[in-house]
Design a protein around this motif. Structure first.
Motif, short mmCIF file in Angstrom:
data_model
loop_
_atom_site.label_atom_id
_atom_site.label_comp_id
_atom_site.label_asym_id
_atom_site.label_seq_id
_atom_site.Cartn_x
_atom_site.Cartn_y
_atom_site.Cartn_z
N ALA A 183 -6.75 6.00 0.78
CA ALA A 183 -5.39 6.55 0.87
C ALA A 183 -4.74 6.20 2.20
CB ALA A 183 -5.43 8.06 0.67
N MET A 184 -5.48 6.40 3.28
CA MET A 184 -4.92 6.11 4.60
C MET A 184 -4.70 4.61 4.81
SD MET A 184 -4.23 8.97 6.06
CE MET A 184 -3.69 9.40 4.38
N ARG A 185 -5.60 3.79 4.27
CA ARG A 185 -5.40 2.34 4.37
C ARG A 185 -4.12 1.95 3.64
NH1 ARG A 185 -11.51 -0.12 3.29
NH2 ARG A 185 -12.30 0.10 5.44
N HIS A 186 -3.90 2.53 2.47
CA HIS A 186 -2.67 2.23 1.74
C HIS A 186 -1.44 2.61 2.56
CE1 HIS A 186 0.47 2.15 -1.27
NE2 HIS A 186 0.71 3.44 -1.05
N ASN B 34 -2.46 -1.50 4.26
CA ASN B 34 -3.63 -2.32 3.96
C ASN B 34 -4.09 -2.06 2.53
OD1 ASN B 34 -6.02 -3.74 3.87
ND2 ASN B 34 -7.08 -2.49 5.40
N ASP B 35 -3.35 -2.59 1.55
CA ASP B 35 -3.69 -2.33 0.16
C ASP B 35 -5.00 -2.99 -0.27
OD1 ASP B 35 -1.67 -0.57 -0.32
OD2 ASP B 35 -0.36 -2.00 -1.35
N MET C 131 -1.19 2.27 -9.55
CA MET C 131 0.09 2.20 -8.84
C MET C 131 0.11 1.03 -7.86
SD MET C 131 1.34 6.12 -8.09
CE MET C 131 -0.19 6.71 -7.37
N ILE C 132 -0.99 0.84 -7.14
CA ILE C 132 -1.05 -0.26 -6.17
C ILE C 132 -0.96 -1.61 -6.87
CG2 ILE C 132 -2.54 -1.45 -4.51
CD1 ILE C 132 -3.49 1.28 -3.54
N GLU D 205 3.64 -0.29 -6.79
CA GLU D 205 4.38 0.96 -6.75
C GLU D 205 3.48 2.08 -6.23
OE1 GLU D 205 5.60 1.54 -10.76
OE2 GLU D 205 7.19 0.01 -10.68
N GLY D 206 2.82 1.81 -5.10
CA GLY D 206 1.96 2.82 -4.51
C GLY D 206 2.74 3.98 -3.95
#
Length: 293
Positions: free
Chosen positions: A230-233, A237-238, A280-281, A285-286
């Protein structure tokens, strides 16, 4: 000190009971730093209704400078709070609500609501020195009646309050890594400046990576990997996020502190979030792109 902004077992139990119950609600007249015990939550599962989030003003005496303040206390909420978009950062109400972060109008003691009255007396001299060096916008002067309608502490921007809260918790001696990983996710959630939000989330990432390296945390690995992804997103950083989610999908949540059915419930909750996140990623559309908060 263990009650300060605890992000452990009781949060797990809350989340588990989302799966087990529908329409759960809670009504309370007092404030605690942590959610109610599991038995109380389980009892509320018999309720087939959900309550709106309600707040009411209450007067508090600052434990440091003895100044009287009007703060808001929550009265009720429903289990829908665990489906708010902040679940994509594993941050839940009331940490997402500025009303839950108290700040004294005189000495600037700023802390999560349930911790305001739990300051250890022996820490007050050191806290006084810390607070003397802090700067916060001045709270507006209001009469008692006006303050009951709109408490002055709500005029302080959340990023400013959390900056002071961080110093307060450091002074109080908080060292638990799970606490700080959660705290920095809260900071990232409330930040209105992208660079500052990224900085806070990167701190959470660093802490989470350390927690993942600790063998004693193996049972909680799925949650830690979810937080990492979650934090990387949210820092852009996907590919790293998808890698963490893929690894999380392969393990089960299995805390020794929970019963088998509780572990199963929380594992299912995390699995559902991971599936939603990944889809979503892949669609571009994250939660970050959709500004889900």
């Amino acid at each position: 000190m263990e009650n300060l902004m605890k992000h452990g077992l009781r949060w797990f139990l809350f989340l588990i009971l989302i799966i087990l119950c529908s329409g759960v609600s809670s009504d309370r007249s007092t404030i605690e730093a942590t959610p109610p015990p599991a038995t109380e939550i389980a009892d509320s599962c018999s309720l087939a209704t959900s309550s709106a989030i309600t707040w009411a003003p209450k007067e508090f005496e600052c434990p440091v400078c003895k100044t009287k303040n009007i703060f808001m206390v929550w009265g009720s909420y429903g289990n829908y709070i665990y489906q708010f978009p902040s679940k994509y950062q594993l941050v839940f109400w009331p940490y997402t609500d500025d009303q839950a972060w108290y700040s004294c109008r005189k000495c600037h003691l700023t802390i999560f609501m349930g911790d305001f009255e739990g300051i250890p007396p022996e820490k007050i001299p050191e806290l006084s020195k810390t607070l003397a060096a802090t700067i916060l916008p001045k709270q507006p002067e209001r009469s008692q009646s006006e303050s009951l309608v709109r408490p002055p502490y709500l005029e302080i921007p959340m990023p400013a309050k959390l900056a002071v809260a961080e110093k307060v918790y450091r002074t109080l001696g908080r060292t638990d890594e799970n606490f700080w990983s959660h705290f920095y996710r809260v900071v990232g959630y409330h930040s209105n400046v992208p660079a500052e939000a990224d900085q806070a989330r990167q701190k959470s990432i660093t802490i989470t990576e350390r927690l993942l390296a600790v063998k004693a945390n193996e049972g909680e690995r799925k949650e830690l990997l979810y937080v990492l992804g979650a934090m990387r997103h949210f820092v852009g950083n996907d590919p790293g996020a998808l890698k963490a989610f893929d690894e999380a999908r392969k393990v089960r949540y299995d805390s020794k502190a929970l019963k088998p059915e509780e572990n199963k419930g929380y594992d299912e909750y995390l699995s559902k979030l991971i599936t939603e996140y990944t889809e979503m990623i892949h669609k571009g559309e994250g939660p970050k792109q959709k500004n889900l908060r």
